[in-house]
Design a protein around this motif. Structure first.
Motif, PDB file in Angstrom:
ATOM      1  N   ASN A   1      22.832  25.042  -8.562  1.00 30.96           N
ATOM      2  CA  ASN A   1      21.785  25.720  -7.806  1.00 30.96           C
ATOM      3  C   ASN A   1      20.763  24.659  -7.422  1.00 30.96           C
ATOM      4  OD1 ASN A   1      19.568  27.353  -6.942  1.00 30.96           O
ATOM      5  ND2 ASN A   1      20.414  29.065  -8.118  1.00 30.96           N
TER       6      ASN A   1
ATOM      7  N   GLU B   1      30.318  28.541  -8.934  1.00 30.13           N
ATOM      8  CA  GLU B   1      29.369  28.887  -7.877  1.00 30.13           C
ATOM      9  C   GLU B   1      28.565  27.678  -7.428  1.00 30.13           C
ATOM     10  OE1 GLU B   1      26.748  32.023  -8.956  1.00 30.13           O
ATOM     11  OE2 GLU B   1      28.333  33.514  -9.259  1.00 30.13           O
TER      12      GLU B   1
ATOM     13  N   VAL C   1      25.092  27.274  -5.047  1.00 27.49           N
ATOM     14  CA  VAL C   1      24.025  27.913  -4.282  1.00 27.49           C
ATOM     15  C   VAL C   1      23.062  26.822  -3.841  1.00 27.49           C
ATOM     16  CG1 VAL C   1      22.161  29.605  -4.296  1.00 27.49           C
ATOM     17  CG2 VAL C   1      24.252  30.047  -5.600  1.00 27.49           C
TER      18      VAL C   1
ATOM     19  N   ALA D   1      20.408  29.431   1.135  1.00 27.28           N
ATOM     20  CA  ALA D   1      19.975  30.503   0.225  1.00 27.28           C
ATOM     21  C   ALA D   1      18.515  30.899   0.438  1.00 27.28           C
ATOM     22  CB  ALA D   1      20.199  30.072  -1.219  1.00 27.28           C
TER      23      ALA D   1
END
Length: 215
Positions: free
Chosen positions: A120, A136, A138, A157
């Motif tokens: 992230n 994932e 992001v 995002a």
């Protein structure tokens, strides 16, 4: 005044080659690089190019720090970075610059992402490996994967629809760009399973489209 040859720039057929004095300390190389970039604006005119490092053998973190200097001091869009000493090879996608806002350094992940792993990042992300099912990524910027995307990837995002997702093999069940979500049918995933076909996904209107990188 003695000429500083700690860092030398050369234009190669594939981009810019940066030759570093093998006897110089890293701090001196970084200082010389910054000074020479500032005095050679025309050489680093805004464009997309490849950067190659040659000479001094540096660690991965030191090479990334040199790339950050180039990003901060120029408007170059770097398409690929290569250390010709063989210690480091990484692709780079420069985070998009927005008027009035400071540029954000991209995040580089060397190796694939397994199920349960996640990245992230406030900026663009480059993954040197596969994003496997259950993993994932992001990012508020774009996402570039030098491998297959099988997990979930969300670019833009923060709401930026101008971002994109690029991969050498696009096999995600779900892909997001800003506030738009698309799902890949199982037959498309199976078709792409054993195919190396660099493509990128982008927003047009209210939908996500996928096109060959060659376009």
């Amino acid at each position: 005044m003695q000429k500083d040859n700690t860092v030398i720039f050369k234009g190669g057929k594939n981009g810019i080659v940066i030759i570093m004095d093998e006897a110089a300390m890293y701090e001196k190389i970084a200082e010389s690089l910054r000074a020479k970039i500032r005095s050679a604006h025309k050489f680093f005119a805004g464009a997309t190019t490849t950067i190659s490092f040659k000479g001094k053998e540096l660690t991965e973190s030191e090479l990334l720090a040199l790339v950050e200097i180039i990003n901060a001091e120029t408007d170059l869009s770097i398409s690929f970075i290569e250390d010709l000493t063989g210690t480091f090879e990484v692709a780079a996608a420069k985070a998009p610059r927005k008027s009035g806002k400071a540029a954000v350094d991209p995040y580089f992940h060397k190796g694939g992402l397994r199920s349960g792993q996640a990245i992230n990042h406030n900026g663009s992300v480059v993954v040197l490996g596969d994003v496997n099912a259950g993993a994932e990524v992001v990012a508020t910027g774009s996402v570039v994967v030098f491998g297959a995307i099988r997990g979930m990837v969300h670019a833009g995002a923060g709401g930026d629809r101008t971002t994109f997702v690029c991969a050498t093999s696009m096999q995600p069940i779900q892909l997001r760009i800003a506030d738009i979500i698309t799902y890949f049918p199982r037959e498309v995933i199976m078709e792409n399973k054993n195919k190396i076909d660099p493509v990128y996904a982008f927003v047009k209107g209210e939908e996500i489209y996928v096109a060959p990188v060659a376009n």
